[in-house]
Scaffold this motif. Structure first.
Motif, mmCIF file in Angstrom:
data_model
loop_
_atom_site.group_PDB
_atom_site.id
_atom_site.type_symbol
_atom_site.label_atom_id
_atom_site.label_comp_id
_atom_site.label_asym_id
_atom_site.label_seq_id
_atom_site.Cartn_x
_atom_site.Cartn_y
_atom_site.Cartn_z
ATOM 1 N N ASP A 168 0.733 -12.478 6.686
ATOM 2 C CA ASP A 168 0.573 -11.863 6.085
ATOM 3 C C ASP A 168 1.131 -10.692 5.666
ATOM 4 O O ASP A 168 1.144 -10.500 5.128
ATOM 5 N N ILE A 169 2.433 -10.259 6.853
ATOM 6 C CA ILE A 169 2.651 -9.288 6.747
ATOM 7 C C ILE A 169 3.329 -9.410 5.005
ATOM 8 O O ILE A 169 3.955 -9.104 4.393
ATOM 9 N N GLU A 170 4.716 -10.629 5.154
ATOM 10 C CA GLU A 170 5.326 -10.664 3.660
ATOM 11 C C GLU A 170 4.405 -10.841 3.086
ATOM 12 O O GLU A 170 4.934 -10.229 1.803
ATOM 13 N N GLY A 171 2.572 -11.428 2.688
ATOM 14 C CA GLY A 171 2.158 -11.616 1.908
ATOM 15 C C GLY A 171 1.880 -10.140 0.682
ATOM 16 O O GLY A 171 1.858 -9.377 0.053
ATOM 17 N N ALA A 172 0.973 -9.179 2.263
ATOM 18 C CA ALA A 172 1.079 -7.832 1.657
ATOM 19 C C ALA A 172 2.777 -7.417 1.065
ATOM 20 O O ALA A 172 2.313 -6.490 0.304
ATOM 21 N N ILE A 173 3.484 -7.420 1.183
ATOM 22 C CA ILE A 173 5.230 -6.836 0.569
ATOM 23 C C ILE A 173 5.570 -6.977 -0.718
ATOM 24 O O ILE A 173 5.224 -7.276 -1.806
ATOM 25 N N ILE A 174 4.526 -8.988 -0.608
ATOM 26 C CA ILE A 174 5.224 -9.732 -1.511
ATOM 27 C C ILE A 174 3.953 -8.441 -3.062
ATOM 28 O O ILE A 174 4.646 -8.255 -4.011
ATOM 29 N N ALA A 175 3.428 -8.607 -2.330
ATOM 30 C CA ALA A 175 1.632 -8.007 -3.644
ATOM 31 C C ALA A 175 2.439 -6.440 -3.419
ATOM 32 O O ALA A 175 1.286 -5.533 -4.266
ATOM 33 N N GLY A 176 2.857 -5.745 -2.417
ATOM 34 C CA GLY A 176 2.762 -4.655 -3.100
ATOM 35 C C GLY A 176 1.898 -3.308 -2.689
ATOM 36 O O GLY A 176 1.857 -2.688 -2.331
ATOM 37 N N VAL A 177 1.191 -4.487 -1.932
ATOM 38 C CA VAL A 177 0.198 -3.694 -0.687
ATOM 39 C C VAL A 177 0.548 -2.871 0.776
ATOM 40 O O VAL A 177 1.802 -2.959 1.017
ATOM 41 N N THR A 178 -0.441 -1.678 0.686
ATOM 42 C CA THR A 178 0.400 -0.720 2.284
ATOM 43 C C THR A 178 -0.455 -1.193 3.165
ATOM 44 O O THR A 178 -1.415 -2.009 3.897
ATOM 45 N N LEU A 179 0.852 -1.501 3.808
ATOM 46 C CA LEU A 179 0.339 -1.657 5.247
ATOM 47 C C LEU A 179 0.172 -0.637 5.963
ATOM 48 O O LEU A 179 1.009 0.082 6.474
ATOM 49 N N HIS A 180 -1.178 -0.545 7.139
ATOM 50 C CA HIS A 180 -1.655 0.187 8.262
ATOM 51 C C HIS A 180 -0.556 -0.171 9.161
ATOM 52 O O HIS A 180 -1.524 -1.335 9.730
ATOM 53 N N VAL A 181 0.316 0.114 9.270
ATOM 54 C CA VAL A 181 1.027 -0.252 11.170
ATOM 55 C C VAL A 181 0.278 -0.118 12.383
ATOM 56 O O VAL A 181 -0.519 1.411 11.999
ATOM 57 N N GLU A 182 0.116 -0.922 12.514
ATOM 58 C CA GLU A 182 -0.876 -0.169 14.034
ATOM 59 C C GLU A 182 0.065 -0.396 15.264
ATOM 60 O O GLU A 182 -0.161 -0.002 16.544
ATOM 61 N N SER A 183 1.801 -0.365 15.694
ATOM 62 C CA SER A 183 1.997 -0.550 16.658
ATOM 63 C C SER A 183 4.322 -0.398 16.398
ATOM 64 O O SER A 183 3.859 -1.142 15.229
ATOM 65 N N VAL A 184 4.317 -0.197 17.821
ATOM 66 C CA VAL A 184 5.999 -0.349 17.339
ATOM 67 C C VAL A 184 6.736 -1.606 17.049
ATOM 68 O O VAL A 184 7.200 -2.121 16.093
ATOM 69 N N GLY A 185 5.577 -2.666 17.616
ATOM 70 C CA GLY A 185 6.221 -4.023 16.984
ATOM 71 C C GLY A 185 5.979 -4.313 16.057
ATOM 72 O O GLY A 185 6.860 -5.234 15.273
ATOM 73 N N GLU A 186 4.725 -4.155 15.478
ATOM 74 C CA GLU A 186 4.503 -4.120 14.151
ATOM 75 C C GLU A 186 5.288 -3.697 12.859
ATOM 76 O O GLU A 186 5.772 -4.428 11.760
ATOM 77 N N ILE A 187 5.719 -2.244 13.335
ATOM 78 C CA ILE A 187 6.934 -1.697 12.696
ATOM 79 C C ILE A 187 8.101 -3.015 12.273
ATOM 80 O O ILE A 187 9.307 -3.780 11.624
ATOM 81 N N ALA A 188 9.152 -3.561 13.646
ATOM 82 C CA ALA A 188 9.331 -4.215 13.803
ATOM 83 C C ALA A 188 9.670 -5.196 12.892
ATOM 84 O O ALA A 188 10.371 -5.645 11.820
#
Ligand SMILES: Cc1ncc(COP(=O)(O)O)c(C=O)c1O
Length: 416
Positions: A121-141
């Protein structure tokens, strides 16, 4: 059990009855039955959706962008229609993200929220340029690792779990311990440790709850949201030196489903937003202010239609047994978050004006007592082949139901 008369009257008017029969987009439900091939089906009225969005945009301050939360109804034609009328989309999975991207809406205006995002999911959003709403410290990592591996910068907004809650909400999603977002008091530490080499911080997402009909409660949450956002934006500018350009203030606008529920007073909320925009003029300047709504935009524009396939009497109770039920419309069965089940507004869609009434229990074809379409309801007397129509069904219907339960035939959907 009484039907909610005002909601029922509005629904009947919305689906412009032609003589004795409901219709969607001027096509009668018996014709839609032929068009789709069979019941059960969901039919969504294009014009009702357009009217709802247009009215809302007219009443809101011009500084507010409305984003549609696709989870409310991801039917592709409906999402495509939405793309022409709202500024952006909120998605909750990669599949929704791909749907959103393909409507042609600018990727900058797509956000991806929800706990437990996978690396994919995260890689897809980064490639697409979509804004990730990060939900935890672990997710930011995880976002940092993915962005580094892709050698791209990830756009993020920090989803904040504020200390306040959205009072009188059908679903509270903030205040106290929550799986959603980073606790407000943790945000300063998170900002200090943001890996800015691979992450672009766009702003904040503060989503406090959903299905709220109390304008005062929404206003109170929005007041607290602006106050919190001001602190967070000031802090993040100080700590990271980054100019924040994005503030998603959540949504929570509800629709009435049951007797005694009144429609939300959106004008009150709009007035208050105008006041907040003036009060926080320096915060709002250069910031995209987003209101994120799902059901408010689509729920009232959809009906669920199934057919009576059996009628039986059991110890004094008349049952209408239909070809659709819980497996297509979990919310109407009372199993999607309700504490006490109540009847949605309902009609016999081809016998609107029939005067002879009958009290019935309406059930689906599943061999479980949970498969209820309506309990002790007064309706025009119905027989085999008649249509049972459930109103207020345009959101959290097909996609929020266990369609494969008992391996019943598939349902259909159509936008007219
Ligand atoms: C983050 C987020 N955005 C939007 C929504 C949509 O809510 P609603 O359809 O009630 O407007 C939800 C609902 O759970 C949500 O969690």
């Amino acid at each position: 059990m009484t039907q909610s008369a005002p909601i029922l009257q509005t629904s009947l008017k919305n689906f412009s009855p032609q003589a004795n029969e409901l219709s969607v987009g001027d096509i009668s439900i018996s014709k839609i039955d032929k068009l789709t091939g069979s019941t059960p089906f969901y039919a969504y009225d294009r014009q009702l959706i357009i009217n709802r969005v247009t009215q809302l945009l007219t009443s809101l301050p011009k500084q507010i962008s409305v984003h549609y939360a696709i989870k409310a109804n991801p039917y592709p034609s409906l999402v495509q229609l939405m793309a022409e009328h709202v500024s952006g989309f909120d998605v909750a999975s990669k599949k929704e993200m791909l749907l959103a991207i393909q409507t042609g809406i600018p990727v900058n205006n797509i956000s991806f929220a929800g706990p437990g995002k996978s690396v994919d999911d995260i890689e897809g959003a980064i490639i697409a340029g979509v804004t990730l709403h990060v939900e935890s410290v672990g997710e930011i990592a995880k976002v940092e690792v993915a962005a580094r591996a892709l050698n791209l910068k990830a756009n993020i907004a920090i989803r904040v779990n504020p200390k306040f809650e959205l009072k009188s909400s059908g679903m509270k999603m903030s205040g106290g311990a929550k799986p959603f977002g980073i606790d407000e008091e943790e945000v300063p530490r998170v900002l200090k440790n943001l890996p800015l080499e691979y992450i672009k911080l766009r702003g904040f997402h503060i989503f406090a709850g959903s299905q709220n009909l109390n304008a005062k409660a929404i206003i109170s949450a929005q007041q607290q949201t602006f106050a919190l956002a001001q602190q967070l934006v000031a802090l993040s500018t100080q700590v990271t030196g980054v100019k924040i350009d994005y503030l998603n203030i959540g949504g929570g606008f509800g629709v009435p489903y049951f007797a005694n529920e009144q429609p939300l007073d959106v004008a009150l909320i709009a007035d208050n937003l105008q006041t907040l925009i003036q009060q926080y003029a320096s915060l709002v300047d250069g910031l995209e202010l987003i209101l994120e709504l799902g059901r408010y935009l689509v729920a009232e524009a959809g009906i669920y239609v199934c057919k009576v396939v059996d009628k039986k009497l059991s110890r004094g109770t008349t049952y209408l047994v239909c070809d659709g039920g819980l497996h297509h419309h979990l919310a109407n069965s009372g199993n999607f978050g309700q504490v006490i089940r109540k009847n949605y507004p309902l009609a016999i869609g081809n016998k609107l004006n029939n005067k002879e009434l009958e009290q019935v229990n309406i059930v689906g074809p599943l061999c479980t007592p949970l498969d209820i379409l309506a309990d002790k309801i007064q309706l025009p007397k119905a027989n085999l082949g008649d249509y049972v129509v459930v109103f207020q069904s345009g959101a959290y219907g097909a996609s929020a139901s266990p369609k494969d339960f008992l391996s019943q035939p598939n349902l259909r959907e159509i936008l007219l």
